[in-house]
Design a protein around this motif. Structure first.
Motif, PDB file in Angstrom:
ATOM      1  N   MET A 185      -5.889  -0.699   3.970  1.00  0.00           N
ATOM      2  CA  MET A 185      -6.570  -1.543   5.039  1.00  0.00           C
ATOM      3  C   MET A 185      -5.463  -1.663   5.986  1.00  0.00           C
ATOM      4  N   HIS A 186      -6.052  -2.097   7.297  1.00  0.00           N
ATOM      5  CA  HIS A 186      -5.276  -2.033   8.430  1.00  0.00           C
ATOM      6  C   HIS A 186      -6.139  -2.993   9.421  1.00  0.00           C
ATOM      7  N   GLN A 187      -5.480  -4.115   9.613  1.00  0.00           N
ATOM      8  CA  GLN A 187      -6.066  -5.106  10.703  1.00  0.00           C
ATOM      9  C   GLN A 187      -7.532  -5.426  10.400  1.00  0.00           C
ATOM     10  N   GLY A 188      -7.633  -5.468   9.097  1.00  0.00           N
ATOM     11  CA  GLY A 188      -8.942  -6.086   8.439  1.00  0.00           C
ATOM     12  C   GLY A 188     -10.203  -4.915   8.291  1.00  0.00           C
ATOM     13  N   GLN A 189      -9.757  -3.787   8.483  1.00  0.00           N
ATOM     14  CA  GLN A 189     -10.689  -2.748   8.438  1.00  0.00           C
ATOM     15  C   GLN A 189     -10.045  -1.464   7.519  1.00  0.00           C
ATOM     16  N   LYS A 190     -11.103  -0.801   6.889  1.00  0.00           N
ATOM     17  CA  LYS A 190     -10.691   0.390   5.965  1.00  0.00           C
ATOM     18  C   LYS A 190     -10.021   1.424   6.849  1.00  0.00           C
ATOM     19  N   LEU A 191      -9.006   1.724   6.755  1.00  0.00           N
ATOM     20  CA  LEU A 191      -8.121   2.802   7.623  1.00  0.00           C
ATOM     21  C   LEU A 191      -8.502   4.112   6.696  1.00  0.00           C
ATOM     22  N   ALA A 192      -8.307   4.237   5.443  1.00  0.00           N
ATOM     23  CA  ALA A 192      -8.495   5.468   4.869  1.00  0.00           C
ATOM     24  C   ALA A 192      -8.583   5.027   3.269  1.00  0.00           C
ATOM     25  N   GLU A 193      -9.093   6.243   2.457  1.00  0.00           N
ATOM     26  CA  GLU A 193      -9.221   6.204   1.091  1.00  0.00           C
ATOM     27  C   GLU A 193      -9.259   7.505   0.630  1.00  0.00           C
ATOM     28  N   GLY A 194      -8.794   7.568  -0.542  1.00  0.00           N
ATOM     29  CA  GLY A 194      -8.845   9.088  -1.315  1.00  0.00           C
ATOM     30  C   GLY A 194      -7.819   9.130  -2.431  1.00  0.00           C
ATOM     31  N   ARG A 195      -7.515  10.110  -2.994  1.00  0.00           N
ATOM     32  CA  ARG A 195      -6.722  10.405  -3.916  1.00  0.00           C
ATOM     33  C   ARG A 195      -5.231   9.925  -3.239  1.00  0.00           C
ATOM     34  N   PRO A 196      -4.212   9.553  -4.174  1.00  0.00           N
ATOM     35  CA  PRO A 196      -2.684   9.385  -3.767  1.00  0.00           C
ATOM     36  C   PRO A 196      -2.163  10.433  -2.713  1.00  0.00           C
ATOM     37  N   ALA A 197      -2.249  11.473  -3.223  1.00  0.00           N
ATOM     38  CA  ALA A 197      -1.615  12.402  -2.077  1.00  0.00           C
ATOM     39  C   ALA A 197      -2.471  12.593  -0.898  1.00  0.00           C
ATOM     40  N   GLU A 198      -3.768  12.486  -0.865  1.00  0.00           N
ATOM     41  CA  GLU A 198      -4.484  12.466   0.226  1.00  0.00           C
ATOM     42  C   GLU A 198      -4.136  11.607   1.266  1.00  0.00           C
ATOM     43  N   VAL A 199      -3.843  10.363   0.571  1.00  0.00           N
ATOM     44  CA  VAL A 199      -3.430   8.970   1.470  1.00  0.00           C
ATOM     45  C   VAL A 199      -2.326   9.149   2.026  1.00  0.00           C
ATOM     46  N   ARG A 200      -1.253   9.663   1.039  1.00  0.00           N
ATOM     47  CA  ARG A 200       0.136   9.757   1.484  1.00  0.00           C
ATOM     48  C   ARG A 200       0.273  10.566   2.782  1.00  0.00           C
ATOM     49  N   ALA A 201      -0.361  11.635   2.727  1.00  0.00           N
ATOM     50  CA  ALA A 201      -0.359  12.649   3.801  1.00  0.00           C
ATOM     51  C   ALA A 201      -1.209  12.269   5.297  1.00  0.00           C
ATOM     52  N   ASN A 202      -2.005  11.300   4.913  1.00  0.00           N
ATOM     53  CA  ASN A 202      -2.736  10.958   6.274  1.00  0.00           C
ATOM     54  C   ASN A 202      -2.044  10.462   7.379  1.00  0.00           C
ATOM     55  N   ALA A 203      -2.196  11.055   8.274  1.00  0.00           N
ATOM     56  CA  ALA A 203      -1.092  10.568   9.506  1.00  0.00           C
ATOM     57  C   ALA A 203      -1.423   9.227  10.140  1.00  0.00           C
TER      58      ALA A 203
END
Length: 249
Positions: A220-238
């Motif tokens: 979550m970021h500023q009330g919205q969903k910023l990203a989702e996925g498996r932990p490794a995918e989320v960790r690598a998300n810019a």
């Protein structure tokens, strides 16, 4: 596995503030789903919308293919969805056993309300199971207020499971814990999912714990969903890196 929880377009607005804005995600049965985000991201508001503590402005929550949007916590509990609280929510002047027995009384479904509590055989058996499962047998007759912070948090999770729910919502389960207590709680949550098939949704500030523990992560970021996925995918998300650290890394 099929999703047991489905959140679609969930929003809540307090005056001009959109605390949660059009958030959608699913939690798979038997999996651990985590919601993370910087301070003020809307995590707690989202959790309270799902758990029935506040009513949404828009959107829906479905649990086990039933619409449970804005249902109060006691009805959600009857449906098989239980929650813990960010701030310890125990009867501190009652013993560990009595805290568990009060929660397990739900299993009696109103039977024997006018009888002495020792006749509540189903609740008593559940209390004994939980004392063993959570390694609280040696503290059973101690007042909950005399437990350490880590033990109180463990007791609260046990209380949340007294009704045998199919899904558990955990709100910041490691808040204020020592390093060793955090590792014990991480292992406990993993066992509940792996050995008991419990579906878990947690809001957590400890990013490393989330990445080690979760099957699926919602950011979550500023009330919205910023990203989702498996932990490794989320960790690598810019975008996630920018939200947490202020720059792409």
């Amino acid at each position: 596995m099929n999703p047991i929880l489905s959140v679609q377009g969930l929003s809540v607005q307090f005056g001009a503030l959109k605390a949660v804005n059009d958030v959608s995600f699913e939690a798979r049965q038997g999996a651990i789903t985590a919601v993370i985000g910087p301070n003020g991201a809307g995590k707690s508001s989202l959790f309270n919308l799902i758990s029935g503590a506040i009513r949404p402005t828009a959107g829906s929550v479905r649990f086990d293919d039933q619409d449970v949007t804005a249902q109060p916590p006691h009805r959600l509990l009857a449906s098989g969805l239980s929650r813990s609280f960010q701030i310890t929510n125990l009867f501190l002047d009652l013993s560990v056993r009595e805290n568990l027995r009060l929660a397990a009384q739900f299993l009696e479904q109103g039977r024997g309300l006018l009888r002495p509590v020792q006749h509540s055989a189903t609740a008593r058996r559940r209390v004994d199971e939980l004392l063993e499962q959570f390694d609280l047998g040696g503290k059973a007759d101690d007042l909950a207020g005399y437990l350490s912070h880590g033990e109180q948090r463990r007791l609260e999770i046990a209380v949340s499971l007294a009704s045998r729910p199919r899904m558990l919502l955990l709100d910041e389960p490691t808040q204020g814990m020592s390093h060793s207590d955090t590792h014990e709680t991480e292992a406990l949550i993993r066992r509940l999912s792996r050995d008991h098939g419990l579906t878990i949704l947690l809001v957590e500030h400890d990013v490393e714990l989330v990445m080690n523990l979760s099957d699926h992560v919602v950011v979550m970021h500023q009330g919205q969903k910023l990203a989702e996925g498996r932990p490794a995918e989320v960790r690598a998300n810019a975008a996630v890196q920018t939200a947490y650290f202020g720059e792409k890394t």
